[in-house]
Design a protein around this motif. Structure first.
Motif, PDB file in Angstrom:
ATOM      1  N   ASP A   7     -23.037 -13.819  -1.578  1.00 53.86           N
ATOM      2  CA  ASP A   7     -22.609 -14.651  -2.697  1.00 53.86           C
ATOM      3  C   ASP A   7     -21.728 -15.803  -2.216  1.00 53.86           C
ATOM      4  OD1 ASP A   7     -22.990 -15.058  -5.373  1.00 53.86           O
ATOM      5  OD2 ASP A   7     -21.264 -13.880  -6.017  1.00 53.86           O
ATOM      6  N   VAL A   8     -20.854 -15.526  -1.249  1.00 50.46           N
ATOM      7  CA  VAL A   8     -20.002 -16.578  -0.692  1.00 50.46           C
ATOM      8  C   VAL A   8     -20.865 -17.648  -0.033  1.00 50.46           C
ATOM      9  CG1 VAL A   8     -18.216 -17.099   1.004  1.00 50.46           C
ATOM     10  CG2 VAL A   8     -18.042 -15.023  -0.387  1.00 50.46           C
ATOM     11  N   VAL A   9     -21.872 -17.223   0.723  1.00 53.37           N
ATOM     12  CA  VAL A   9     -22.787 -18.166   1.379  1.00 53.37           C
ATOM     13  C   VAL A   9     -23.512 -19.009   0.331  1.00 53.37           C
ATOM     14  CG1 VAL A   9     -24.922 -18.344   2.717  1.00 53.37           C
ATOM     15  CG2 VAL A   9     -23.107 -16.791   3.456  1.00 53.37           C
ATOM     16  N   ALA A  10     -23.965 -18.360  -0.733  1.00 55.76           N
ATOM     17  CA  ALA A  10     -24.699 -19.083  -1.775  1.00 55.76           C
ATOM     18  C   ALA A  10     -23.821 -20.120  -2.460  1.00 55.76           C
ATOM     19  CB  ALA A  10     -25.250 -18.092  -2.803  1.00 55.76           C
ATOM     20  N   VAL A  11     -22.558 -19.774  -2.728  1.00 55.29           N
ATOM     21  CA  VAL A  11     -21.654 -20.733  -3.374  1.00 55.29           C
ATOM     22  C   VAL A  11     -21.433 -21.943  -2.474  1.00 55.29           C
ATOM     23  CG1 VAL A  11     -19.305 -21.097  -4.212  1.00 55.29           C
ATOM     24  CG2 VAL A  11     -20.520 -19.001  -4.809  1.00 55.29           C
ATOM     25  N   ILE A  12     -21.228 -21.700  -1.190  1.00 59.10           N
ATOM     26  CA  ILE A  12     -21.013 -22.821  -0.260  1.00 59.10           C
ATOM     27  C   ILE A  12     -22.273 -23.678  -0.163  1.00 59.10           C
ATOM     28  CG2 ILE A  12     -20.531 -23.432   2.143  1.00 59.10           C
ATOM     29  CD1 ILE A  12     -18.907 -20.807   2.317  1.00 59.10           C
ATOM     30  N   VAL A  40     -14.806 -27.394 -16.889  1.00 61.97           N
ATOM     31  CA  VAL A  40     -16.092 -27.425 -16.201  1.00 61.97           C
ATOM     32  C   VAL A  40     -15.820 -27.337 -14.708  1.00 61.97           C
ATOM     33  CG1 VAL A  40     -18.215 -28.687 -15.760  1.00 61.97           C
ATOM     34  CG2 VAL A  40     -17.148 -28.806 -18.017  1.00 61.97           C
ATOM     35  N   GLY A  41     -16.251 -26.258 -14.080  1.00 64.26           N
ATOM     36  CA  GLY A  41     -16.045 -26.092 -12.646  1.00 64.26           C
ATOM     37  C   GLY A  41     -16.895 -27.065 -11.854  1.00 64.26           C
ATOM     38  N   ASN A  42     -16.464 -27.333 -10.639  1.00 68.02           N
ATOM     39  CA  ASN A  42     -17.197 -28.285  -9.805  1.00 68.02           C
ATOM     40  C   ASN A  42     -16.953 -27.974  -8.334  1.00 68.02           C
ATOM     41  OD1 ASN A  42     -18.655 -30.572  -8.980  1.00 68.02           O
ATOM     42  ND2 ASN A  42     -16.757 -31.745  -8.791  1.00 68.02           N
ATOM     43  N   MET A  43     -18.024 -27.789  -7.610  1.00 66.60           N
ATOM     44  CA  MET A  43     -17.946 -27.659  -6.159  1.00 66.60           C
ATOM     45  C   MET A  43     -19.225 -28.216  -5.584  1.00 66.60           C
ATOM     46  SD  MET A  43     -17.419 -24.299  -3.771  1.00 66.60           S
ATOM     47  CE  MET A  43     -17.936 -24.331  -2.046  1.00 66.60           C
ATOM     48  N   PRO A 102     -31.505 -25.223  -8.412  1.00 62.92           N
ATOM     49  CA  PRO A 102     -31.675 -23.775  -8.248  1.00 62.92           C
ATOM     50  C   PRO A 102     -30.617 -23.213  -7.306  1.00 62.92           C
ATOM     51  CG  PRO A 102     -33.781 -24.910  -8.027  1.00 62.92           C
ATOM     52  CD  PRO A 102     -32.724 -25.972  -8.041  1.00 62.92           C
ATOM     53  N   GLY A 103     -30.028 -22.077  -7.692  1.00 66.43           N
ATOM     54  CA  GLY A 103     -29.055 -21.395  -6.855  1.00 66.43           C
ATOM     55  C   GLY A 103     -27.617 -21.762  -7.122  1.00 66.43           C
ATOM     56  N   THR A 104     -27.374 -22.895  -7.789  1.00 67.62           N
ATOM     57  CA  THR A 104     -25.991 -23.276  -8.050  1.00 67.62           C
ATOM     58  C   THR A 104     -25.355 -22.337  -9.068  1.00 67.62           C
ATOM     59  OG1 THR A 104     -24.541 -25.165  -8.500  1.00 67.62           O
ATOM     60  CG2 THR A 104     -26.417 -24.876  -9.959  1.00 67.62           C
ATOM     61  N   LYS A 105     -24.077 -22.080  -8.903  1.00 68.84           N
ATOM     62  CA  LYS A 105     -23.358 -21.246  -9.862  1.00 68.84           C
ATOM     63  C   LYS A 105     -22.954 -22.089 -11.070  1.00 68.84           C
ATOM     64  CE  LYS A 105     -23.092 -17.326  -7.534  1.00 68.84           C
ATOM     65  NZ  LYS A 105     -23.636 -16.042  -8.039  1.00 68.84           N
ATOM     66  N   GLN A 106     -22.867 -21.431 -12.201  1.00 68.03           N
ATOM     67  CA  GLN A 106     -22.401 -22.107 -13.405  1.00 68.03           C
ATOM     68  C   GLN A 106     -20.993 -21.626 -13.753  1.00 68.03           C
ATOM     69  OE1 GLN A 106     -25.253 -22.695 -16.683  1.00 68.03           O
ATOM     70  NE2 GLN A 106     -26.757 -21.610 -15.427  1.00 68.03           N
ATOM     71  N   ALA A 107     -20.117 -22.567 -13.992  1.00 71.43           N
ATOM     72  CA  ALA A 107     -18.741 -22.249 -14.379  1.00 71.43           C
ATOM     73  C   ALA A 107     -18.353 -23.220 -15.485  1.00 71.43           C
ATOM     74  CB  ALA A 107     -17.805 -22.374 -13.180  1.00 71.43           C
ATOM     75  N   TYR A 108     -18.430 -22.730 -16.695  1.00 70.82           N
ATOM     76  CA  TYR A 108     -18.240 -23.607 -17.848  1.00 70.82           C
ATOM     77  C   TYR A 108     -17.483 -22.860 -18.933  1.00 70.82           C
ATOM     78  CZ  TYR A 108     -19.477 -26.105 -22.145  1.00 70.82           C
ATOM     79  OH  TYR A 108     -19.427 -26.754 -23.353  1.00 70.82           O
ATOM     80  N   ASN A 128     -22.111 -25.818 -10.497  1.00 70.69           N
ATOM     81  CA  ASN A 128     -22.498 -26.827 -11.500  1.00 70.69           C
ATOM     82  C   ASN A 128     -23.061 -28.095 -10.857  1.00 70.69           C
ATOM     83  OD1 ASN A 128     -21.718 -25.222 -13.679  1.00 70.69           O
ATOM     84  ND2 ASN A 128     -19.680 -26.092 -13.802  1.00 70.69           N
ATOM     85  N   VAL A 129     -23.821 -27.933  -9.800  1.00 70.72           N
ATOM     86  CA  VAL A 129     -24.424 -29.083  -9.117  1.00 70.72           C
ATOM     87  C   VAL A 129     -25.723 -29.445  -9.813  1.00 70.72           C
ATOM     88  CG1 VAL A 129     -25.353 -29.965  -6.947  1.00 70.72           C
ATOM     89  CG2 VAL A 129     -23.368 -28.443  -6.935  1.00 70.72           C
TER      90      VAL A 129
END
Length: 299
Positions: free
Chosen positions: A245-250, A164-167, A264-270, A255-256
């Protein structure tokens, strides 16, 4: 075609071409007629013996009870039994040995790789691509860039336990304002291009330290240990190297969640665990570990 018939007693139809080419009206040979009638008998036999006639919501099953699916299962069982008998010794070794031991045995390693291709296609290719080349928003497995490490034990752990990714969302938590997010995004892109030391990115470098990005990604963009953080210096992107995309991830993180729901807007990495998904999981997880390690990026 002639308008007269020079052979009126021959039994022809009167159709004559090129003066002497004519169509006769002889009866069919007896053997041909018997074959013709036998064909009708076979139709009746076939309709009784095999599934044939469609009904309103079914079909006639036939007295033989034969189906294509049944024949497929019978043939597959023959093939499966043959494989089990032929490769029983190798399967026993795969079950008994560790992944490290399998990798040291060239013959067994080749067997594990060969027998993993269909397994990988069924369970892994949907996300990681047929050859491990990755798909949009899913990691490439055929390079040497690893979020959690590319050693056999680390690959096996990912298959067993999932990942499970996390940032953290730097913009949503108030750590960084929009201007700082833009600056650190430029710095991160510069890191991937080898330009991070340019004076133009000094502000972003300062934000990188202020935002505690270095806690996961390391002081110079390289994680100190494989724990799910991306290497920012190699030009390989977990999601996309596009600036927006880089701005959006930061800003929105990975997975917030808030109140148990993804913001809304968080990336999913699972990545799910496969210990309950794979048939004969103990052996097949080792088999897939060897395969993924052999794709080209194993450490």
């Amino acid at each position: 075609m002639a308008h007269h018939n020079p052979w009126p007693d021959e039994g022809n139809t009167g159709h004559i071409w090129d003066e002497d080419l004519r169509e006769l009206d002889n009866p069919a040979p007896l053997w041909w007629m018997l074959s013709f009638y036998a064909g009708f008998v076979m139709i009746v036999f076939y309709a009784i013996y095999y599934p044939t006639i469609p009904l309103a919501d079914s079909y006639t099953k036939g007295v033989a009870g034969w189906t294509q699916v049944g024949e497929y299962h019978e043939d597959f069982k023959v093939l499966k039994d043959w494989r089990q008998a032929k490769f029983a010794d190798k399967e026993e070794k795969l079950a008994a040995l560790s992944v490290d031991e399998i990798l040291k045995d060239d013959d067994l390693k080749a067997y594990a790789v060969a027998t993993s291709k269909v397994l990988f296609g069924d369970y892994c290719a949907g996300c990681h691509g047929a050859g491990g080349q990755g798909n949009p928003n899913f990691p490439v497995l055929a390079d040497d860039d690893w979020l959690w490490g590319g050693k056999p034990a680390q690959i096996q752990a990912a298959l067993v336990n999932g990942r499970v990714g996390n940032m953290p969302a730097k913009g949503m938590m108030g750590n960084l304002n929009d201007q700082e997010i833009e600056q650190v995004a430029d710095y991160v892109i510069a890191l991937s291009e080898g330009k991070a030391d340019d004076a133009a990115y000094a502000a972003g470098k300062a934000v990188y330290a202020k935002g505690m990005c270095l806690a996961c990604h390391g002081p110079v963009g390289k994680p100190l240990a494989p724990a799910g953080a991306a290497n920012l210096t190699d030009g390989i992107w977990r999601f996309s190297g596009d600036r927006d995309d880089v701005v959006a991830v930061i800003k929105y993180g990975v997975n917030v969640k808030k109140a148990g729901e993804l913001i809304p807007g968080t990336k999913q990495a699972y990545m799910p665990s496969f210990k309950e998904r794979l048939p004969n999981a103990d052996v097949n997880i080792k088999r897939l570990t060897v395969y993924v390690h052999a794709l080209g990026g194993g450490q």
